[in-house]
Design a protein around this motif. Structure first.
Motif, PDB file in Angstrom:
ATOM      1  N   ALA A  84     -61.844   6.380  40.211  1.00  7.64           N
ATOM      2  CA  ALA A  84     -62.485   5.110  40.564  1.00  7.64           C
ATOM      3  C   ALA A  84     -63.897   5.356  41.104  1.00  7.64           C
ATOM      4  O   ALA A  84     -64.827   4.619  40.767  1.00  7.64           O
ATOM      5  N   ARG A  85     -64.051   6.391  41.926  1.00  3.27           N
ATOM      6  CA  ARG A  85     -65.393   6.704  42.445  1.00  3.27           C
ATOM      7  C   ARG A  85     -66.320   7.111  41.302  1.00  3.27           C
ATOM      8  O   ARG A  85     -67.479   6.711  41.257  1.00  3.27           O
ATOM      9  N   ALA A  86     -65.796   7.877  40.355  1.00 10.66           N
ATOM     10  CA  ALA A  86     -66.626   8.332  39.234  1.00 10.66           C
ATOM     11  C   ALA A  86     -67.095   7.169  38.360  1.00 10.66           C
ATOM     12  O   ALA A  86     -68.204   7.194  37.841  1.00 10.66           O
ATOM     13  N   ILE A  87     -66.261   6.157  38.208  1.00  7.01           N
ATOM     14  CA  ILE A  87     -66.607   5.061  37.292  1.00  7.01           C
ATOM     15  C   ILE A  87     -67.262   3.870  37.971  1.00  7.01           C
ATOM     16  O   ILE A  87     -67.581   2.885  37.308  1.00  7.01           O
ATOM     17  N   VAL A  88     -67.480   3.944  39.271  1.00 14.03           N
ATOM     18  CA  VAL A  88     -68.006   2.792  40.008  1.00 14.03           C
ATOM     19  C   VAL A  88     -69.387   2.361  39.507  1.00 14.03           C
ATOM     20  O   VAL A  88     -69.763   1.201  39.632  1.00 14.03           O
ATOM     21  N   THR A  89     -70.145   3.265  38.880  1.00 14.45           N
ATOM     22  CA  THR A  89     -71.473   2.914  38.353  1.00 14.45           C
ATOM     23  C   THR A  89     -71.460   2.702  36.839  1.00 14.45           C
ATOM     24  O   THR A  89     -72.516   2.614  36.220  1.00 14.45           O
ATOM     25  N   ASN A  90     -70.272   2.624  36.245  1.00 13.02           N
ATOM     26  CA  ASN A  90     -70.121   2.432  34.795  1.00 13.02           C
ATOM     27  C   ASN A  90     -70.879   3.488  33.987  1.00 13.02           C
ATOM     28  O   ASN A  90     -71.766   3.154  33.190  1.00 13.02           O
ATOM     29  N   ILE A 115     -57.149   8.399  31.611  1.00 18.26           N
ATOM     30  CA  ILE A 115     -58.322   8.956  30.926  1.00 18.26           C
ATOM     31  C   ILE A 115     -58.594   8.166  29.648  1.00 18.26           C
ATOM     32  O   ILE A 115     -59.722   7.749  29.382  1.00 18.26           O
ATOM     33  N   VAL A 116     -57.546   7.927  28.872  1.00 19.38           N
ATOM     34  CA  VAL A 116     -57.679   7.162  27.625  1.00 19.38           C
ATOM     35  C   VAL A 116     -58.113   5.721  27.931  1.00 19.38           C
ATOM     36  O   VAL A 116     -59.018   5.191  27.288  1.00 19.38           O
ATOM     37  N   ARG A 117     -57.492   5.118  28.920  1.00 24.46           N
ATOM     38  CA  ARG A 117     -57.822   3.727  29.268  1.00 24.46           C
ATOM     39  C   ARG A 117     -59.277   3.607  29.717  1.00 24.46           C
ATOM     40  O   ARG A 117     -59.993   2.688  29.287  1.00 24.46           O
ATOM     41  N   LEU A 118     -59.732   4.512  30.574  1.00 24.22           N
ATOM     42  CA  LEU A 118     -61.106   4.441  31.067  1.00 24.22           C
ATOM     43  C   LEU A 118     -62.103   4.672  29.946  1.00 24.22           C
ATOM     44  O   LEU A 118     -63.134   4.012  29.873  1.00 24.22           O
ATOM     45  N   LYS A 119     -61.784   5.597  29.053  1.00 26.63           N
ATOM     46  CA  LYS A 119     -62.655   5.853  27.899  1.00 26.63           C
ATOM     47  C   LYS A 119     -62.813   4.575  27.083  1.00 26.63           C
ATOM     48  O   LYS A 119     -63.921   4.194  26.716  1.00 26.63           O
ATOM     49  N   ASN A 120     -61.714   3.891  26.842  1.00 28.71           N
ATOM     50  CA  ASN A 120     -61.747   2.673  26.030  1.00 28.71           C
ATOM     51  C   ASN A 120     -62.380   1.495  26.766  1.00 28.71           C
ATOM     52  O   ASN A 120     -63.190   0.768  26.197  1.00 28.71           O
ATOM     53  N   GLU A 121     -62.012   1.292  28.022  1.00 26.59           N
ATOM     54  CA  GLU A 121     -62.517   0.137  28.778  1.00 26.59           C
ATOM     55  C   GLU A 121     -64.000   0.254  29.099  1.00 26.59           C
ATOM     56  O   GLU A 121     -64.709  -0.741  29.134  1.00 26.59           O
ATOM     57  N   LEU A 122     -64.458   1.477  29.377  1.00 31.16           N
ATOM     58  CA  LEU A 122     -65.864   1.671  29.741  1.00 31.16           C
ATOM     59  C   LEU A 122     -66.730   2.048  28.548  1.00 31.16           C
ATOM     60  O   LEU A 122     -67.939   2.176  28.678  1.00 31.16           O
ATOM     61  N   ASN A 123     -66.078   2.278  27.406  1.00 33.95           N
ATOM     62  CA  ASN A 123     -66.792   2.751  26.222  1.00 33.95           C
ATOM     63  C   ASN A 123     -67.625   3.993  26.562  1.00 33.95           C
ATOM     64  O   ASN A 123     -68.799   4.087  26.224  1.00 33.95           O
ATOM     65  N   ALA A 124     -66.979   4.917  27.266  1.00 34.61           N
ATOM     66  CA  ALA A 124     -67.659   6.124  27.737  1.00 34.61           C
ATOM     67  C   ALA A 124     -67.187   7.341  26.944  1.00 34.61           C
ATOM     68  O   ALA A 124     -66.038   7.417  26.535  1.00 34.61           O
ATOM     69  N   ALA A 125     -68.094   8.267  26.757  1.00 33.51           N
ATOM     70  CA  ALA A 125     -67.721   9.555  26.175  1.00 33.51           C
ATOM     71  C   ALA A 125     -67.061  10.371  27.285  1.00 33.51           C
ATOM     72  O   ALA A 125     -67.510  10.356  28.429  1.00 33.51           O
ATOM     73  N   CYS A 126     -65.987  11.054  26.952  1.00 32.61           N
ATOM     74  CA  CYS A 126     -65.265  11.842  27.948  1.00 32.61           C
ATOM     75  C   CYS A 126     -65.183  13.292  27.498  1.00 32.61           C
ATOM     76  O   CYS A 126     -64.890  13.565  26.332  1.00 32.61           O
ATOM     77  N   ARG A 138     -52.742  13.974  24.248  1.00 30.14           N
ATOM     78  CA  ARG A 138     -52.705  12.564  24.613  1.00 30.14           C
ATOM     79  C   ARG A 138     -54.072  11.963  24.916  1.00 30.14           C
ATOM     80  O   ARG A 138     -54.268  10.769  24.759  1.00 30.14           O
ATOM     81  N   ALA A 139     -55.025  12.786  25.386  1.00 30.68           N
ATOM     82  CA  ALA A 139     -56.264  12.204  25.903  1.00 30.68           C
ATOM     83  C   ALA A 139     -57.518  12.597  25.129  1.00 30.68           C
ATOM     84  O   ALA A 139     -58.595  12.128  25.446  1.00 30.68           O
ATOM     85  N   CYS A 140     -57.376  13.445  24.122  1.00 30.37           N
ATOM     86  CA  CYS A 140     -58.570  13.959  23.438  1.00 30.37           C
ATOM     87  C   CYS A 140     -58.567  13.601  21.957  1.00 30.37           C
ATOM     88  O   CYS A 140     -57.513  13.406  21.364  1.00 30.37           O
TER      89      CYS A 140
END
Length: 166
Positions: A84-90, A115-126, A138-140
């Protein structure tokens, strides 16, 4: 921890052992980048920061724990607070350092799902650094295998699993 790339995109990192500030409650651990980073200082009101922190906690399945301290949380909960702290700035890129280290299989599965959910919801590269096959599966999407600082394999997870399970 958050970095700025040369192009200005946020890069966030989660640590193997969460790296939460033990003297701060969950709220202040998550709000820290918004309160202390130069580009965010003064950008949001107190109420807006509260709302953002609540949203990020909900995204990692931890509603209502803002007043707890890291010592009051399980290892899996601490990792999710770190997320949550890592994604607070999107951020546009999230680096995960051994995100399932030290967790039981059930907690590991939960972290992989996030990890999968955050990647999809934030449209972020992980980018996930891991030794755990379940996390890879599962996550890659792709795998890069390093040996002595050199890439010795690069390909899809499916191809990697096929190559290693003849």
């Amino acid at each position: 921890v958050l970095f700025r790339s040369e192009k200005g995109s946020d890069i966030a990192m989660t640590f193997q052992y969460s790296a939460l500030f033990d003297f701060l409650d969950v709220y202040h651990n998550i709000a820290f980048p918004l309160l202390e980073r130069r580009e965010f200082k003064g950008k949001y009101t107190k109420e807006e920061i509260k709302k953002i922190v609540k949203e990020k906690l909900a995204l990692v399945g931890l509603e209502g724990i803002e007043e707890k301290f890291p010592s009051e949380l399980s290892g899996g909960m601490q990792k999710r607070v770190g997320f949550a702290r890592a994604i607070v700035t999107n951020p546009k890129i999230i680096l995960y350092d051994e995100p399932t280290a030290g967790l039981d299989p059930v907690s590991s599965t939960l972290i992989e799902d996030y990890i999968v959910r955050l990647k999809n919801e934030l449209n972020a590269a992980c980018i996930v650094v891991t030794h755990q096959m379940s996390t890879i599966k599962r996550a890659c999407d792709d795998v890069i295998l390093l040996y002595e600082g050199k890439i010795v394999y690069r390909g899809t997870v499916n191809d990697f699993c096929l190559a290693n399970n003849p």
